[in-house]
Design a protein around this motif. Structure first.
Motif, PDB file in Angstrom:
ATOM      1  N   TYR A 184       0.942  -1.390  -0.065  1.00 29.37           N
ATOM      2  CA  TYR A 184      -0.014   0.129  -0.016  1.00 29.37           C
ATOM      3  C   TYR A 184       0.850   1.154  -0.102  1.00 29.37           C
ATOM      4  CZ  TYR A 184      -4.254  -2.678   0.829  1.00 29.37           C
ATOM      5  OH  TYR A 184      -5.313  -3.334   0.559  1.00 29.37           O
TER       6      TYR A 184
ATOM      7  N   ILE B  87       2.291  10.455  11.430  1.00 26.06           N
ATOM      8  CA  ILE B  87       0.848   9.891  11.269  1.00 26.06           C
ATOM      9  C   ILE B  87      -0.055  11.085  11.876  1.00 26.06           C
ATOM     10  CG2 ILE B  87      -0.593   8.302  11.819  1.00 26.06           C
ATOM     11  CD1 ILE B  87       1.573   6.013  12.252  1.00 26.06           C
ATOM     12  N   PHE B  88       0.291  11.407  13.112  1.00 21.78           N
ATOM     13  CA  PHE B  88      -0.960  12.459  13.550  1.00 21.78           C
ATOM     14  C   PHE B  88      -0.589  13.876  13.046  1.00 21.78           C
ATOM     15  CE2 PHE B  88      -1.695  15.479  17.209  1.00 21.78           C
ATOM     16  CZ  PHE B  88      -3.073  15.166  17.395  1.00 21.78           C
TER      17      PHE B  88
ATOM     18  N   GLN C  49       0.301  13.291   8.662  1.00 20.68           N
ATOM     19  CA  GLN C  49      -0.646  12.258   8.150  1.00 20.68           C
ATOM     20  C   GLN C  49       0.208  11.581   6.921  1.00 20.68           C
ATOM     21  OE1 GLN C  49      -4.754  12.553   7.412  1.00 20.68           O
ATOM     22  NE2 GLN C  49      -4.693  12.277   9.873  1.00 20.68           N
TER      23      GLN C  49
ATOM     24  N   TRP D 282       2.052   8.458   6.163  1.00 15.76           N
ATOM     25  CA  TRP D 282       2.079   7.134   6.328  1.00 15.76           C
ATOM     26  C   TRP D 282       3.391   6.626   5.911  1.00 15.76           C
ATOM     27  CZ3 TRP D 282      -0.927   4.730   9.856  1.00 15.76           C
ATOM     28  CH2 TRP D 282      -2.057   5.215  10.343  1.00 15.76           C
TER      29      TRP D 282
ATOM     30  N   PHE E 214      -2.550  -0.834  12.181  1.00 13.92           N
ATOM     31  CA  PHE E 214      -3.091   0.048  11.058  1.00 13.92           C
ATOM     32  C   PHE E 214      -3.320  -1.039   9.749  1.00 13.92           C
ATOM     33  CE2 PHE E 214      -2.988   2.842   7.250  1.00 13.92           C
ATOM     34  CZ  PHE E 214      -4.105   3.309   7.373  1.00 13.92           C
TER      35      PHE E 214
ATOM     36  N   TYR F  67      -6.151  -3.208  10.165  1.00 14.89           N
ATOM     37  CA  TYR F  67      -7.332  -1.977  10.275  1.00 14.89           C
ATOM     38  C   TYR F  67      -7.650  -1.763   8.478  1.00 14.89           C
ATOM     39  CZ  TYR F  67     -10.058   1.988  10.985  1.00 14.89           C
ATOM     40  OH  TYR F  67     -11.028   2.760  11.312  1.00 14.89           O
ATOM     41  N   LEU F  68      -6.688  -1.765   7.804  1.00 14.47           N
ATOM     42  CA  LEU F  68      -6.830  -1.525   6.476  1.00 14.47           C
ATOM     43  C   LEU F  68      -7.532  -2.824   5.504  1.00 14.47           C
ATOM     44  CD1 LEU F  68      -3.794   0.243   4.937  1.00 14.47           C
ATOM     45  CD2 LEU F  68      -5.918   1.138   4.862  1.00 14.47           C
TER      46      LEU F  68
ATOM     47  N   LYS G  42      -6.665  -1.069  20.079  1.00 14.67           N
ATOM     48  CA  LYS G  42      -7.077   0.377  19.723  1.00 14.67           C
ATOM     49  C   LYS G  42      -6.681   0.733  18.396  1.00 14.67           C
ATOM     50  CE  LYS G  42      -7.778   4.784  21.884  1.00 14.67           C
ATOM     51  NZ  LYS G  42      -7.503   5.670  20.993  1.00 14.67           N
TER      52      LYS G  42
ATOM     53  N   GLY H  78      -8.468  -0.896  15.833  1.00 17.08           N
ATOM     54  CA  GLY H  78     -10.264  -0.683  15.508  1.00 17.08           C
ATOM     55  C   GLY H  78     -11.061  -1.668  15.847  1.00 17.08           C
TER      56      GLY H  78
ATOM     57  N   SER I 242     -13.698   3.893  16.335  1.00 18.56           N
ATOM     58  CA  SER I 242     -12.649   4.285  15.499  1.00 18.56           C
ATOM     59  C   SER I 242     -11.394   4.416  16.250  1.00 18.56           C
ATOM     60  CB  SER I 242     -13.242   5.573  14.990  1.00 18.56           C
ATOM     61  OG  SER I 242     -12.023   6.415  14.366  1.00 18.56           O
TER      62      SER I 242
ATOM     63  N   ALA J 213      -7.098   9.982  12.555  1.00 21.61           N
ATOM     64  CA  ALA J 213      -6.040   9.971  11.781  1.00 21.61           C
ATOM     65  C   ALA J 213      -6.107   8.632  10.781  1.00 21.61           C
ATOM     66  CB  ALA J 213      -4.769  10.148  12.031  1.00 21.61           C
ATOM     67  N   MET J 214      -6.408   7.428  11.509  1.00 24.25           N
ATOM     68  CA  MET J 214      -6.324   6.113  10.903  1.00 24.25           C
ATOM     69  C   MET J 214      -7.513   5.827  10.296  1.00 24.25           C
ATOM     70  SD  MET J 214      -4.572   3.998  13.919  1.00 24.25           S
ATOM     71  CE  MET J 214      -4.851   2.345  13.244  1.00 24.25           C
ATOM     72  N   THR J 215      -8.637   6.397  10.723  1.00 24.78           N
ATOM     73  CA  THR J 215      -9.949   6.178   9.983  1.00 24.78           C
ATOM     74  C   THR J 215     -10.023   6.920   8.699  1.00 24.78           C
ATOM     75  OG1 THR J 215     -11.029   5.944  12.133  1.00 24.78           O
ATOM     76  CG2 THR J 215     -12.492   6.381  10.353  1.00 24.78           C
ATOM     77  N   LEU J 216      -9.491   8.309   8.649  1.00 26.27           N
ATOM     78  CA  LEU J 216      -9.570   9.162   7.599  1.00 26.27           C
ATOM     79  C   LEU J 216      -8.730   8.619   6.645  1.00 26.27           C
ATOM     80  CD1 LEU J 216      -9.471  12.666   9.119  1.00 26.27           C
ATOM     81  CD2 LEU J 216     -11.062  11.557   8.046  1.00 26.27           C
ATOM     82  N   GLN J 217      -7.296   7.701   6.999  1.00 32.53           N
ATOM     83  CA  GLN J 217      -6.509   7.016   6.033  1.00 32.53           C
ATOM     84  C   GLN J 217      -6.965   5.878   5.459  1.00 32.53           C
ATOM     85  OE1 GLN J 217      -3.407   8.467   5.301  1.00 32.53           O
ATOM     86  NE2 GLN J 217      -3.341   6.897   3.793  1.00 32.53           N
ATOM     87  N   LYS J 218      -7.893   5.046   6.042  1.00 30.45           N
ATOM     88  CA  LYS J 218      -8.823   3.967   5.670  1.00 30.45           C
ATOM     89  C   LYS J 218      -9.700   4.590   4.556  1.00 30.45           C
ATOM     90  CE  LYS J 218     -11.729   0.241   7.507  1.00 30.45           C
ATOM     91  NZ  LYS J 218     -10.948  -0.801   7.150  1.00 30.45           N
TER      92      LYS J 218
ATOM     93  N   PHE K  35      -8.350   5.053   1.402  1.00 31.87           N
ATOM     94  CA  PHE K  35      -7.694   3.989   0.625  1.00 31.87           C
ATOM     95  C   PHE K  35      -9.196   3.221   0.142  1.00 31.87           C
ATOM     96  CE2 PHE K  35      -3.792   3.837   2.943  1.00 31.87           C
ATOM     97  CZ  PHE K  35      -2.718   3.217   1.783  1.00 31.87           C
TER      98      PHE K  35
ATOM     99  N   ARG L 177      -6.607  18.513   7.613  1.00 28.21           N
ATOM    100  CA  ARG L 177      -5.913  17.438   6.987  1.00 28.21           C
ATOM    101  C   ARG L 177      -6.571  16.729   5.989  1.00 28.21           C
ATOM    102  NH1 ARG L 177      -4.584  15.726  12.732  1.00 28.21           N
ATOM    103  NH2 ARG L 177      -3.326  17.272  13.453  1.00 28.21           N
TER     104      ARG L 177
ATOM    105  N   LYS M  82      -7.766  14.818   0.709  1.00 31.77           N
ATOM    106  CA  LYS M  82      -7.534  13.661   0.586  1.00 31.77           C
ATOM    107  C   LYS M  82      -9.121  12.946   0.325  1.00 31.77           C
ATOM    108  CE  LYS M  82      -3.224  12.790   2.975  1.00 31.77           C
ATOM    109  NZ  LYS M  82      -2.706  12.235   4.294  1.00 31.77           N
TER     110      LYS M  82
END
Lengths: 490, 344
Positions: free
Chosen positions: A29, A205-206, A209, A211, A341, A344-345, A431, A434, B69, B73-78, B81, B101, B105
C-alpha cells in the motif's frame, strides 16, 4: 546439528512470511519515503539508544541479586513473588508512571527520569526471566561449589557469570529493545530528550498524515533491532540440567531488595486501589458490561492460545527438521500502530474480522519476544538429543512430540502465562486495530480517556484476578490432557 | 502428544465452525443500517452513543451501527484507501485539525442547514465550510483545584515560580489538546514573544503527556497543580464524584475552542440515513444526551437550560479557525526545537 541443516525449508519460509504480514501489507500500500529530516531522526535514535542502553545495564545488573533473593524463598512464596514481580508488565504504563512519580518526589525529569521509570517497569520481568534461566542452566554447580567451599565471589566470577553470560545478554537485549521502542514513557518523563523513533513515527501519522514516512521510520527501527538481535543473541547450546538449590544461589540482601521493590511498586498500586474504592458503586453498576467484555476476551483468548500453540509446534517442527531457529525471532519490535493499521486497512470491521485481526496482530507482536525470552534457550539446549534422535532415524514428529515438547513443559507454561497476561491487559494494539468487540483491556482504556482513572484502577485489579484464574484453568487443562494422553498411549 | 494435538485441533475446528456459523447470521448489514465511525468513549456504555442509538431508532426507520474508530487519523486514512468501497456513512469526532488535513484527501458531502439556532461560538465554523456539522464543543483552559495558592488571570501567570514543574501538559505532536495550547500561544502573542514564552513554559511543565488522559491522570493524582483541559471538566467531578473542588480558570486572553464535527463522506452507502442522523444530533434531545454523557457543551443554546452546564461560565473565546497544514507544522517544529534545546 550442522550435518543435518537444510538449505531451504518451506515451513521456515511460511513462518517467516506469517510474521512479516504487516510489512508485506505496507509494502503493497505504501511507497518508502526517504525524504526524512536526518538530523531529527538521528537525534531521536540517539535518545532512544542512550535511554535504552543505560536502563538495560541497570536492569540486567539488578536482576542478578534480585533473582538470588527469589531463591531464598520457598513455595508458595517463591511462586507468588514471581507473579507479583510481573505486576509492572501487566498494568497500563500510565499506572507505572503514576506510581513512580508518587515514589520519587521531586521527580527528576529528563534522561534520569526515563531510566528510573523504565527500570521500575522492567526489573520484575528481568528477575523472573533470570530466575527461570538460572534454574535451567545452573544445575548442581552451586551445590558442588558450596560443598568444595570455593567461596561465594569466586563462584560468581568463575562459574555463574560464564555459564549465565548468554542469558544475561538476552535479558539485556530484550530490555534494551522494549525501552528503545517505548512510546509514552519518554514523552512524559523525557524533558528535552522525550523524542524517540516511536514518537517520530506517531508524529508523522498524527501531524503530517504521512504514512509512507512513518512506515520508512518503522522499517529503519525494525532493521536496527533485527541486526542487533542477529549479531548479539547468538546460540548457546549447553544442555539443560536439573537445578539443585544452594547457599551460593541465595542472597539475603537480594531478598531485601526484592521486598523493597515489591513494597514500593505494590504499595503504590495498592494506594491507587484504596483511593479508587470511592468508585466501587460505579464499578458495580458497570459489572454486566465488564462480564460481557470478559466473555468476549476469554473467547478470543481460547483461539489466540491455540494458534500460539500451533505456531509453536510448527516452529519446533521446523527447528528439528531444518536444524536452525526461524529468522522471525529477530522481529522483536514491530511498531504497534503500524501492525494495527495494516490489519485495520485489510480486514473488514465485523466481529469475525475482529477475531482474525486480534489473533494475527497479537501473535505477530508477542510471539517473537516471548519465544526469545522463555523458549529459545531451552530448545537450543536439546540440540544434542535431537542430533542423537536423527542419527537413529527417528521421525521428526516423534522427536517433536516425545523428545522436545515433553522436556520444555515448564518454559511453555511460563511463556503461556505471559502470552495470556499481555493479551488480557493490552489496549494499545486493540485500539490501533479498531476492533468493535468490547474487551476488558479496551474498557480500561476508555475509562482512562474519559476522566475515570479510579474505574481503570479497579478494572486492572479485576484483570489480575481473571489472569490468575486463566492460569489455573490452563494448569488444570494441562493435567487433564496429560491423563487423556496417558490413557490413549496405554 | 499426538493425541494432545488431535484434541487441540478438534477443539479449534469445533469452535471455528461455531463462530463462522454464528457470524453469518449476525453480521447481515441491513440496507437501513447507518454505519457510524465514532471514538471508544462515544460508543461506550457511559458515552452518548448507546442512548442516541436507542432514541434515534425509536423515532426513525433506520438502524444505527456504531463502529469504534481507533484514531481519527487512521479512520481518515482508511477512507482514503477504500475510496468507493468504504462502508462508512458518517464520521464523528473530527476536530478543526482533522478537517484541514482531510480536505485534500477525502471528498465530503455538502450538508444542508441542519439547525438554525446554533450558538454563536460554533456558528462561525459553518461560515467557512458546509461539509461538517459541529455537534459539541468546549473552550479549553487550565483546570486546577480551588485551594490553588497562585492567582492566575492570564497566560503569563503560568510562569510564576510557585508553578515551576507543576503544570501537566500534552505533547502537541501526539495530542489534539496539546496542539490547541500551542496554537493558542502563537495566536495570542507575537511570534517572537510566543517563542520566549514557550521557552519559559518548558520549565513550568511537569511533563508533556502523549495524550489528554495521561496529563489528566497526573493532575488527578496530585502530581501537578494545573492541567490543560476543557472548561467543562469540573462538571464531571461534580456530577459523577460529587466533588466540587475542581475549577476551570478564566483567562484575560480569549480561550481556544475545541469543536467536534461530524461529516458524511461522498462514498456513503446510506447517505439519507446519515443526514437524518445528523439532523437528529442537532435536536435538543440528542444535544442533551451528548452534553450529559460527553461532558461537552451543546451546540444549540436551549439544550443546557436548567442543567449543571448552565452554570458554566463560557469565557471569552477565540473565533474558530481552520489552520493550514504548513502553519501547524511550522509551529510544531518551533516547539520541538525549543524542547530539544532544553537539555536533559
Amino acid at each position: 546439528m550442522k550435518a543435518f541443516k537444510q538449505p531451504f525449508s518451506f515451513i521456515s519460509a511460511a513462518l517467516l512470511c506469517y510474521f512479516l504480514i504487516p510489512y508485506l501489507i505496507f509494502l503493497k500500500y505504501f511507497n518508502l519515503d526517504f525524504n526524512l529530516d536526518y538530523a531529527e531522526a538521528w537525534w531521536a535514535f540517539k535518545n532512544s539508544s542512550l535511554q535504552a542502553f543505560v536502563t538495560a545495564v541497570i536492569v540486567t545488573g539488578l536482576s542478578i541479586p534480585l533473582s538470588f533473593g527469589v531463591f531464598t524463598l520457598k513455595n508458595p512464596w517463591f511462586a507468588l513473588t514471581q507473579k507479583l514481580l510481573l505486576l509492572p508488565q501487566i498494568l497500563p504504563a500510565l499506572f507505572s508512571i503514576l506510581i513512580v512519580f508518587s515514589m520519587v518526589d521531586p521527580f527528576p525529569m529528563g534522561t534520569t527520569g526515563i531510566i528510573i521509570i523504565f527500570t521500575v517497569m522492567h526489573l520484575g520481568f528481568a528477575t523472573v526471566l533470570l530466575t527461570a534461566a538460572t534454574q535451567e542452566r545452573m544445575g548442581s554447580f552451586g551445590l558442588i561449589a558450596e560443598v568444595y567451599d570455593v567461596g561465594r565471589f569466586k563462584f560468581y566470577r568463575r562459574v555463574y557469570c560464564p555459564l549465565m553470560k548468554s542469558n544475561l545478554l538476552t535479558i539485556f537485549v530484550l530490555v534494551f529493545i522494549f525501552c528503545f521502542a517505548s512510546f509514552s514513557v519518554p514523552l512524559v518523563a523525557g524533558g528535552g530528550r522525550g523524542t524517540n523513533l516511536e514518537v517520530l513515527i506517531y508524529e508523522k501519522i498524527f501531524i503530517n498524515q504521512n504514512w509512507s514516512l512513518a512506515w520508512t521510520l518503522n522499517l529503519l527501527q525494525s532493521f536496527f533491532i533485527f541486526i542487533l538481535s542477529y549479531l548479539i543473541l547468538k546460540k548457546s547450546a549447553l544442555p539443560k540440567v536439573d537445578f539443585e538449590d544452594s547457599k551460593y544461589m541465595q542472597f539475603r540482601l537480594g531478598r531485601v531488595g526484592l521486598f523493597i521493590y515489591l513494597a514500593l511498586y505494590g504499595g503504590g498500586y495498592l494506594m491507587g486501589l484504596v483511593k479508587a474504592r470511592g468508585a466501587l458503586a460505579q464499578f458495580q453498576a458497570l459489572l454486566p458490561e465488564i462480564i460481557l467484555a470478559t466473555q468476549h476476551t476469554l473467547k478470543i483468548m481460547v483461539f489466540y492460545i491455540l494458534i500460539n500453540i500451533l505456531l509453536l509446534i510448527t516452529w519446533v517442527y521446523d527447528y528439528v527438521k531444518s536444524g536452525r531457529q526461524n529468522s522471525s525471532r529477530h522481529l522483536l519490535a514491530t511498531s504497534t500502530i503500524l501492525v494495527g493499521f495494516s490489519f485495520y486497512l485489510l480486514i473488514p470491521e465485523t466481529s469475525l474480522g475482529d477475531y482474525f485481526k486480534i489473533i494475527l496482530s497479537m501473535t505477530i507482536l508477542f510471539f517473537p519476544p516471548l519465544f526469545r525470552s522463555f523458549l529459545e534457550k531451552p530448545l537450543d539446549q536439546l540440540d544434542s538429543q535431537i542430533l542423537t534422535c536423527k542419527i537413529f532415524n527417528i521421525s521428526t514428529s516423534k522427536i517433536v512430540f516425545t523428545v522436545v515438547l515433553r522436556q520444555i513443559k515448564k518454559p511453555i507454561f511460563l511463556w503461556l502465562s505471559f502470552l495470556t497476561i499481555w493479551f488480557l491487559s493490552d489496549f494499545a494494539i486493540l485500539k490501533s486495530l479498531g476492533v468493535r468487540t468490547a474487551t476488558v483491556g479496551l474498557m480500561a482504556e476508555s475509562f482512562l480517556s474519559s476522566y475515570r482513572l479510579s474505574l481503570a484502577y479497579l478494572l486492572s485489579f479485576y484483570i489480575l484476578i481473571v489472569w490468575v484464574f486463566t492460569l489455573l484453568a490452563i494448569y488444570l487443562l494441562k493435567g487433564v490432557f496429560g491423563v487423556i494422553n496417558k490413557k490413549f498411549a496405554s | 502428544m499426538k493425541h494432545f494435538i488431535f484434541f487441540l485441533a478438534l477443539i479449534f475446528s469445533g469452535l471455528s465452525f461455531f463462530y463462522f456459523n454464528k457470524e453469518d447470521k449476525v453480521n447481515v448489514v441491513e440496507d437501513r443500517t447507518i454505519r457510524i465511525y465514532a471514538s471508544a468513549s462515544f460508543v461506550a456504555k457511559w458515552g452518548p452513543g448507546p442512548a442516541l442509538k436507542e432514541l434515534f431508532e425509536k423515532q426513525n426507520i433506520f438502524k444505527v451501527e456504531f463502529i469504534e474508530s481507533p484514531d481519527v487519523a487512521m479512520t481518515l486514512q482508511k477512507l482514503n484507501f477504500e475510496k468507493q468501497n468504504a462502508s462508512a456513512d458518517l464520521i464523528l469526532g473530527l476536530d478543526q485539525f482533522d478537517i484541514a488535513r482531510s480536505a485534500a484527501k477525502i471528498e465530503w458531502r455538502t450538508l444542508p442547514a441542519l439547525s438554525d439556532d446554533m450558538i454563536s461560538e460554533v456558528a462561525g465554523a459553518l461560515k467557512s465550510q458546509n461539509q461538517f456539522m459541529p455537534y459539541d464543543w468546549a473552550p479549553m483552559t487550565f483546570v486546577g483545584r480551588q485551594d490553588l495558592k497562585v492567582q492566575i488571570d492570564q497566560l503569563d501567570d503560568l510562569l510564576k515560580p510557585e508553578l515551576k514543574g507543576r503544570i501537566a501538559l500534552q505533547d502537541p505532536r501526539t495530542s489534539s489538546p496539546g496542539l490547541q495550547l500551542l496554537i493558542w500561544i502563537f495566536e495570542t502573542k507575537p511570534t517572537e514573544q510566543a517563542i520566549v514564552y514557550l521557552k519559559a513554559l518548558m520549565k513550568q511543565a511537569h511533563s508533556f503527556s502523549a495524550g489528554w488522559s495521561g496529563a489528566y491522570g497526573l493532575f488527578k493524582n496530585k502530581q501537578a497543580d494545573l492541567v490543560f483541559s476543557y472548561v467543562t471538566s469540573p462538571i464531571y467531578h461534580v456530577v459523577e464524584e460529587h466533588d466540587s473542588s475542581f475549577v476551570s480558570i478564566e483567562m484575560k486572553e480569549a480561550l481556544p475552542i475545541q469543536i467536534e464535527f461530524a461529516g458524511i463522506p461522498k462514498t456513503c452507502k446510506n447517505c439519507e440515513g446519515a443526514e437524518q442522523f445528523l439532523r437528529f444530533m442537532a435536536s435538543q434531545e440528542a444535544q442533551k444526551i451528548i452534553m450529559n454523557k460527553n461532558y461537552m457543551l451543546p451546540v444549540i443554546e436551549r439544550a443546557k437550560e436548567a442543567t449543571e452546564f448552565d452554570a458554566i461560565k463560557v469565557y471569552r473565546t477565540l473565533p474558530i479557525k481552520f489552520y493550514d497544514q504548513e502553519k501547524i507544522e511550522k509551529w510544531i517544529n518551533q516547539w520541538t526545537e525549543i524542547r530539544k534545546n532544553e537539555g536533559l
